[in-house]
Scaffold this active site. Sequence first.
Site, mmCIF file in Angstrom:
data_model
loop_
_atom_site.group_PDB
_atom_site.id
_atom_site.type_symbol
_atom_site.label_atom_id
_atom_site.label_comp_id
_atom_site.label_asym_id
_atom_site.label_seq_id
_atom_site.Cartn_x
_atom_site.Cartn_y
_atom_site.Cartn_z
ATOM 1 N N LYS A 110 0.825 -1.217 0.000
ATOM 2 C CA LYS A 110 0.000 0.000 0.000
ATOM 3 C C LYS A 110 0.856 1.262 0.000
ATOM 4 O O LYS A 110 0.471 2.273 -0.578
ATOM 5 C CB LYS A 110 -0.987 -0.018 1.163
ATOM 6 C CG LYS A 110 -2.049 -1.103 0.979
ATOM 7 C CD LYS A 110 -3.119 -1.060 2.052
ATOM 8 C CE LYS A 110 -4.205 -2.089 1.764
ATOM 9 N NZ LYS A 110 -5.113 -2.304 2.887
ATOM 10 N N LYS A 191 -8.554 -13.387 -4.684
ATOM 11 C CA LYS A 191 -9.672 -13.646 -3.772
ATOM 12 C C LYS A 191 -10.733 -12.564 -3.930
ATOM 13 O O LYS A 191 -10.415 -11.415 -4.297
ATOM 14 C CB LYS A 191 -9.189 -13.753 -2.326
ATOM 15 C CG LYS A 191 -8.783 -12.444 -1.699
ATOM 16 C CD LYS A 191 -8.696 -12.551 -0.175
ATOM 17 C CE LYS A 191 -8.573 -11.161 0.428
ATOM 18 N NZ LYS A 191 -8.772 -11.057 1.836
ATOM 19 N N LYS A 194 -13.145 -6.745 -0.826
ATOM 20 C CA LYS A 194 -13.893 -5.479 -0.731
ATOM 21 C C LYS A 194 -13.217 -4.396 -1.546
ATOM 22 O O LYS A 194 -13.863 -3.509 -2.069
ATOM 23 C CB LYS A 194 -13.903 -4.997 0.723
ATOM 24 C CG LYS A 194 -14.766 -5.783 1.647
ATOM 25 C CD LYS A 194 -14.892 -5.018 2.944
ATOM 26 C CE LYS A 194 -14.454 -5.828 4.135
ATOM 27 N NZ LYS A 194 -13.074 -5.609 4.556
HETATM 28 N N1 AQP Z 1 -12.550 -14.077 -0.537
HETATM 29 C C1 AQP Z 1 -12.594 -14.487 0.712
HETATM 30 N N2 AQP Z 1 -12.857 -15.778 0.978
HETATM 31 C C2 AQP Z 1 -12.919 -16.192 2.264
HETATM 32 N N3 AQP Z 1 -12.748 -15.406 3.345
HETATM 33 C C3 AQP Z 1 -12.498 -14.109 3.128
HETATM 34 N N4 AQP Z 1 -12.294 -13.054 3.965
HETATM 35 C C4 AQP Z 1 -12.093 -11.955 3.222
HETATM 36 N N5 AQP Z 1 -12.156 -12.241 1.904
HETATM 37 C C5 AQP Z 1 -12.407 -13.578 1.813
HETATM 38 C C6 AQP Z 1 -12.316 -13.112 5.419
HETATM 39 O O1 AQP Z 1 -13.235 -12.149 5.900
HETATM 40 C C7 AQP Z 1 -12.796 -11.644 7.180
HETATM 41 C C8 AQP Z 1 -12.891 -10.144 7.220
HETATM 42 O O2 AQP Z 1 -11.990 -9.597 6.323
HETATM 43 P P1 AQP Z 1 -11.508 -8.082 6.512
HETATM 44 O O3 AQP Z 1 -12.650 -7.201 6.629
HETATM 45 O O4 AQP Z 1 -10.484 -7.994 7.584
HETATM 46 O O5 AQP Z 1 -10.779 -7.803 5.209
HETATM 47 P P2 AQP Z 1 -9.807 -8.668 4.390
HETATM 48 O O6 AQP Z 1 -9.365 -9.931 5.015
HETATM 49 O O7 AQP Z 1 -8.698 -7.808 3.976
HETATM 50 O O8 AQP Z 1 -10.788 -9.062 3.249
HETATM 51 P P3 AQP Z 1 -11.439 -8.236 2.137
HETATM 52 O O9 AQP Z 1 -12.899 -8.371 2.275
HETATM 53 O O10 AQP Z 1 -10.862 -8.736 0.897
HETATM 54 O O11 AQP Z 1 -11.079 -6.733 2.375
HETATM 55 P P4 AQP Z 1 -10.021 -5.778 1.683
HETATM 56 O O12 AQP Z 1 -10.375 -5.807 0.233
HETATM 57 O O13 AQP Z 1 -10.314 -4.485 2.347
HETATM 58 O O14 AQP Z 1 -8.650 -6.284 1.920
HETATM 59 C C9 AQP Z 1 -11.384 -12.178 7.383
HETATM 60 O O15 AQP Z 1 -11.459 -13.262 8.321
HETATM 61 C C10 AQP Z 1 -10.981 -12.666 6.028
HETATM 62 O O16 AQP Z 1 -10.064 -13.773 6.086
#
Ligand code: AQP
Length: 320
Positions: A110, A191, A194
Amino acid sequence: MKRLTGFQPTGNLHLGNLLGAMRPLVQEQQEGTSIAMIADLHAMTMEHDPQVLRRKTLEVATLLLAAGVDPKRTALIAHSQIPEHTELHYLLECVCHFGEAARMIQFKEKSAAGGPVRLSLLSYPVLMAADILVHDVDQVPVGDDQNQHLELARTLATRFNARYGETFVVPEGVRPESAARIMDLADPAAKMSKSARSSAGRIGLLDPPETIRRTISRAVTDTVGIVRHDPEHQPGVTNLLAILAECTGEAPGAYTSYGALKRDVTDAVETLLAPIRKRYAELADDPGYVREILAEGKALVRPAALATVRRARSAIGLLD
Ligand code: AQP
């Protein structure tokens, strides 16, 4: 045994969040041991809009309740409402080395994007360690991308304990048996996320049925023409089969066309999401209720958090 699962209110929660984190949390929730945290402070490491942050924090809390988080069994908390997280953060910064924070992959990626880099982008893994250690959490559900953060929490806890005396529980990473990793429907090598630039391959938990149908109908497949589990050569089809299995709880039957598979995936996703959307709409009508639940969650976890901070302050040499 205590477990903490965190969700960043940085965008729209999606099917990956539901199947990979929310559902395992709901299935395994137990009174006195389960904490679900909306990590609003972690959503401030990059440029952010205050109005959006507040709205998303409540939205994530509401969605967790709509998806089955039971406030009688899970303490639902907003990160920033428990000041012990940030108090412990500073104490842990005093046992963390600059190099340990600077080598975190998320910081490298980032910060390389250009523009001013917030100091919090460097230090938030230490805050993450504080989030875990302050609640005496011994199990943290982690995906592959979060191993580095958990390792830092373990390192800091172990170092603090060795230098200043037994203070923290050293947490273990666990992968809930029920957790699935859901890939982006438009780019099955990545994956579902968000923060992906394009939302074309993401199924938002609050997406209307028509959007879900369109997203799945446009899911990337391949030219092989056979429906089978083959992550290496057919990642798109394999992802669709995984989503179907996760949503129905059953092994998928045999398919002769991608179209038929996509229709069943659409039905299965809709069957799973429709009740969550309905419950969300009911709860969102009464934001006061959601705020009450967050206040209850705070009251539940705060005594133990205060006790941990007191232990840490005393061990490190601060006055009572
Ligand atoms: N694609 C995925 N498949 C399974 N589990 C997932 N998690 C996220 N994406 C997937 C799990 O969701 C929980 C919350 O995630 P977070 O809000 O901490 O953000 P993250 O892990 O960084 O996931 P995102 O949604 O992809 O967010 P961004 O795009 O902001 O990085 C975690 O337990 C994660 O493992």
